[in-house]
Design a protein around this motif. Structure first.
Motif, PDB file in Angstrom:
ATOM      1  N   VAL A 270      29.545  -7.545  35.124  1.00 33.83           N
ATOM      2  CA  VAL A 270      28.127  -7.472  34.749  1.00 33.83           C
ATOM      3  C   VAL A 270      28.034  -6.987  33.305  1.00 33.83           C
ATOM      4  CG1 VAL A 270      25.871  -6.440  35.236  1.00 33.83           C
ATOM      5  CG2 VAL A 270      27.448  -6.928  37.123  1.00 33.83           C
ATOM      6  N   LYS A 271      27.463  -7.820  32.435  1.00 35.98           N
ATOM      7  CA  LYS A 271      27.274  -7.461  31.035  1.00 35.98           C
ATOM      8  C   LYS A 271      26.224  -6.354  30.940  1.00 35.98           C
ATOM      9  CE  LYS A 271      25.443  -9.495  26.792  1.00 35.98           C
ATOM     10  NZ  LYS A 271      24.113  -8.930  26.796  1.00 35.98           N
ATOM     11  N   PRO A 272      26.512  -5.312  30.162  1.00 42.96           N
ATOM     12  CA  PRO A 272      25.520  -4.248  29.996  1.00 42.96           C
ATOM     13  C   PRO A 272      24.230  -4.787  29.378  1.00 42.96           C
ATOM     14  CG  PRO A 272      27.653  -3.571  29.111  1.00 42.96           C
ATOM     15  CD  PRO A 272      27.753  -5.033  29.423  1.00 42.96           C
ATOM     16  N   LEU A 273      23.127  -4.201  29.741  1.00 51.88           N
ATOM     17  CA  LEU A 273      21.832  -4.571  29.183  1.00 51.88           C
ATOM     18  C   LEU A 273      21.779  -4.164  27.721  1.00 51.88           C
ATOM     19  CD1 LEU A 273      18.892  -5.574  29.839  1.00 51.88           C
ATOM     20  CD2 LEU A 273      18.326  -3.165  30.175  1.00 51.88           C
ATOM     21  N   ASP A 274      21.392  -5.093  26.865  1.00 52.81           N
ATOM     22  CA  ASP A 274      21.170  -4.823  25.446  1.00 52.81           C
ATOM     23  C   ASP A 274      19.674  -4.802  25.197  1.00 52.81           C
ATOM     24  OD1 ASP A 274      23.849  -7.001  24.378  1.00 52.81           O
ATOM     25  OD2 ASP A 274      23.877  -4.828  24.622  1.00 52.81           O
ATOM     26  N   LYS A 275      19.242  -4.068  24.188  1.00 52.50           N
ATOM     27  CA  LYS A 275      17.808  -4.038  23.913  1.00 52.50           C
ATOM     28  C   LYS A 275      17.299  -5.423  23.516  1.00 52.50           C
ATOM     29  CE  LYS A 275      18.103  -2.276  19.205  1.00 52.50           C
ATOM     30  NZ  LYS A 275      17.708  -1.186  18.321  1.00 52.50           N
ATOM     31  N   GLU A 276      18.182  -6.277  23.003  1.00 50.25           N
ATOM     32  CA  GLU A 276      17.787  -7.648  22.659  1.00 50.25           C
ATOM     33  C   GLU A 276      17.451  -8.474  23.902  1.00 50.25           C
ATOM     34  OE1 GLU A 276      20.785  -6.336  21.340  1.00 50.25           O
ATOM     35  OE2 GLU A 276      19.731  -5.726  19.508  1.00 50.25           O
ATOM     36  N   ASP A 277      17.931  -8.043  25.068  1.00 51.82           N
ATOM     37  CA  ASP A 277      17.628  -8.745  26.320  1.00 51.82           C
ATOM     38  C   ASP A 277      16.174  -8.543  26.740  1.00 51.82           C
ATOM     39  OD1 ASP A 277      20.305  -9.529  26.531  1.00 51.82           O
ATOM     40  OD2 ASP A 277      20.840  -7.783  27.748  1.00 51.82           O
ATOM     41  N   LEU A 278      15.554  -7.509  26.206  1.00 49.29           N
ATOM     42  CA  LEU A 278      14.179  -7.175  26.574  1.00 49.29           C
ATOM     43  C   LEU A 278      13.226  -7.799  25.559  1.00 49.29           C
ATOM     44  CD1 LEU A 278      14.782  -3.448  27.484  1.00 49.29           C
ATOM     45  CD2 LEU A 278      14.764  -5.421  29.017  1.00 49.29           C
ATOM     46  N   LYS A 279      12.376  -8.690  26.038  1.00 45.86           N
ATOM     47  CA  LYS A 279      11.512  -9.480  25.155  1.00 45.86           C
ATOM     48  C   LYS A 279      10.027  -9.160  25.319  1.00 45.86           C
ATOM     49  CE  LYS A 279      15.011 -12.275  24.074  1.00 45.86           C
ATOM     50  NZ  LYS A 279      15.861 -11.900  23.021  1.00 45.86           N
TER      51      LYS A 279
ATOM     52  N   ARG B  91       9.601 -10.193  33.130  1.00 46.96           N
ATOM     53  CA  ARG B  91       9.139  -9.012  32.408  1.00 46.96           C
ATOM     54  C   ARG B  91      10.319  -8.069  32.200  1.00 46.96           C
ATOM     55  NH1 ARG B  91       4.649  -9.212  36.847  1.00 46.96           N
ATOM     56  NH2 ARG B  91       6.606  -9.022  37.942  1.00 46.96           N
ATOM     57  N   ASP B  92      10.197  -7.159  31.275  1.00 49.33           N
ATOM     58  CA  ASP B  92      11.288  -6.216  31.008  1.00 49.33           C
ATOM     59  C   ASP B  92      11.705  -5.452  32.258  1.00 49.33           C
ATOM     60  OD1 ASP B  92      11.243  -7.053  28.396  1.00 49.33           O
ATOM     61  OD2 ASP B  92      10.322  -5.239  27.597  1.00 49.33           O
ATOM     62  N   GLY B  93      10.744  -5.050  33.062  1.00 47.25           N
ATOM     63  CA  GLY B  93      11.064  -4.347  34.312  1.00 47.25           C
ATOM     64  C   GLY B  93      11.852  -5.214  35.272  1.00 47.25           C
ATOM     65  N   ASP B  94      11.523  -6.516  35.324  1.00 50.92           N
ATOM     66  CA  ASP B  94      12.256  -7.448  36.184  1.00 50.92           C
ATOM     67  C   ASP B  94      13.703  -7.587  35.709  1.00 50.92           C
ATOM     68  OD1 ASP B  94       9.907  -8.105  37.683  1.00 50.92           O
ATOM     69  OD2 ASP B  94       9.322  -9.521  36.109  1.00 50.92           O
ATOM     70  N   ILE B  95      13.873  -7.693  34.396  1.00 54.77           N
ATOM     71  CA  ILE B  95      15.217  -7.813  33.808  1.00 54.77           C
ATOM     72  C   ILE B  95      16.017  -6.543  34.088  1.00 54.77           C
ATOM     73  CG2 ILE B  95      16.479  -7.996  31.624  1.00 54.77           C
ATOM     74  CD1 ILE B  95      14.016  -9.707  30.631  1.00 54.77           C
ATOM     75  N   LEU B  96      15.394  -5.396  33.901  1.00 55.81           N
ATOM     76  CA  LEU B  96      16.049  -4.115  34.168  1.00 55.81           C
ATOM     77  C   LEU B  96      16.489  -4.027  35.627  1.00 55.81           C
ATOM     78  CD1 LEU B  96      16.699  -1.194  33.083  1.00 55.81           C
ATOM     79  CD2 LEU B  96      14.465  -0.568  33.981  1.00 55.81           C
ATOM     80  N   MET B  97      15.609  -4.388  36.539  1.00 52.64           N
ATOM     81  CA  MET B  97      15.944  -4.308  37.962  1.00 52.64           C
ATOM     82  C   MET B  97      17.050  -5.285  38.349  1.00 52.64           C
ATOM     83  SD  MET B  97      14.462  -1.734  39.027  1.00 52.64           S
ATOM     84  CE  MET B  97      15.123  -1.912  40.665  1.00 52.64           C
ATOM     85  N   ARG B  98      17.068  -6.467  37.746  1.00 55.20           N
ATOM     86  CA  ARG B  98      18.167  -7.407  38.031  1.00 55.20           C
ATOM     87  C   ARG B  98      19.504  -6.811  37.590  1.00 55.20           C
ATOM     88  NH1 ARG B  98      14.378 -11.465  36.635  1.00 55.20           N
ATOM     89  NH2 ARG B  98      15.192 -11.661  34.510  1.00 55.20           N
ATOM     90  N   LYS B  99      19.511  -6.155  36.431  1.00 59.25           N
ATOM     91  CA  LYS B  99      20.743  -5.518  35.955  1.00 59.25           C
ATOM     92  C   LYS B  99      21.177  -4.395  36.895  1.00 59.25           C
ATOM     93  CE  LYS B  99      21.942  -7.603  32.167  1.00 59.25           C
ATOM     94  NZ  LYS B  99      23.258  -8.206  31.959  1.00 59.25           N
ATOM     95  N   VAL B 100      20.222  -3.595  37.346  1.00 59.81           N
ATOM     96  CA  VAL B 100      20.538  -2.509  38.276  1.00 59.81           C
ATOM     97  C   VAL B 100      21.103  -3.079  39.576  1.00 59.81           C
ATOM     98  CG1 VAL B 100      19.546  -0.666  39.711  1.00 59.81           C
ATOM     99  CG2 VAL B 100      18.879  -0.868  37.305  1.00 59.81           C
ATOM    100  N   ASN B 101      20.457  -4.100  40.122  1.00 62.19           N
ATOM    101  CA  ASN B 101      20.938  -4.721  41.362  1.00 62.19           C
ATOM    102  C   ASN B 101      22.326  -5.318  41.181  1.00 62.19           C
ATOM    103  OD1 ASN B 101      18.704  -4.069  42.930  1.00 62.19           O
ATOM    104  ND2 ASN B 101      17.604  -5.910  42.335  1.00 62.19           N
TER     105      ASN B 101
END
Length: 90
Positions: free
Chosen positions: A53-62, A70-80
């Protein structure tokens, strides 16, 4: 504990305190436990799992408003993904 480790822990504590305070100031609707969950999820998402799993980068958040993007959706996918791969649930 080595001096380098103590210094790193102090820096992490300082940054987490700042993050908590920033969230408190900017997100008035969040309670204390909500802030803890948000900080924890952010840390997990940015850890990643080497080779899986690639770490979340701030560039991933748009700041997109699109459904499931949404940013929260992206964050939760990374957590899952982190939890699934780190603990080999799949």
């Amino acid at each position: 504990m080595k001096l380098k480790d103590k210094k790193r822990e102090k820096e992490i504590d300082t940054r987490l305190t700042k993050l908590n305070n920033d969230i408190y100031q900017n997100e008035k609707g969040l309670g204390e436990s909500d802030r803890v969950y948000l900080v924890t999820a952010s840390i997990i998402a940015t850890l990643g799992v080497p080779g899986k799993v690639k770490p979340l980068d701030k560039e991933d958040l748009k700041s997109s408003i699109g459904e499931d993007n949404r940013d929260g959706d992206i964050l939760m996918r990374k957590v899952n993904s982190f939890l699934m791969k780190k603990y080999s649930y799949n």
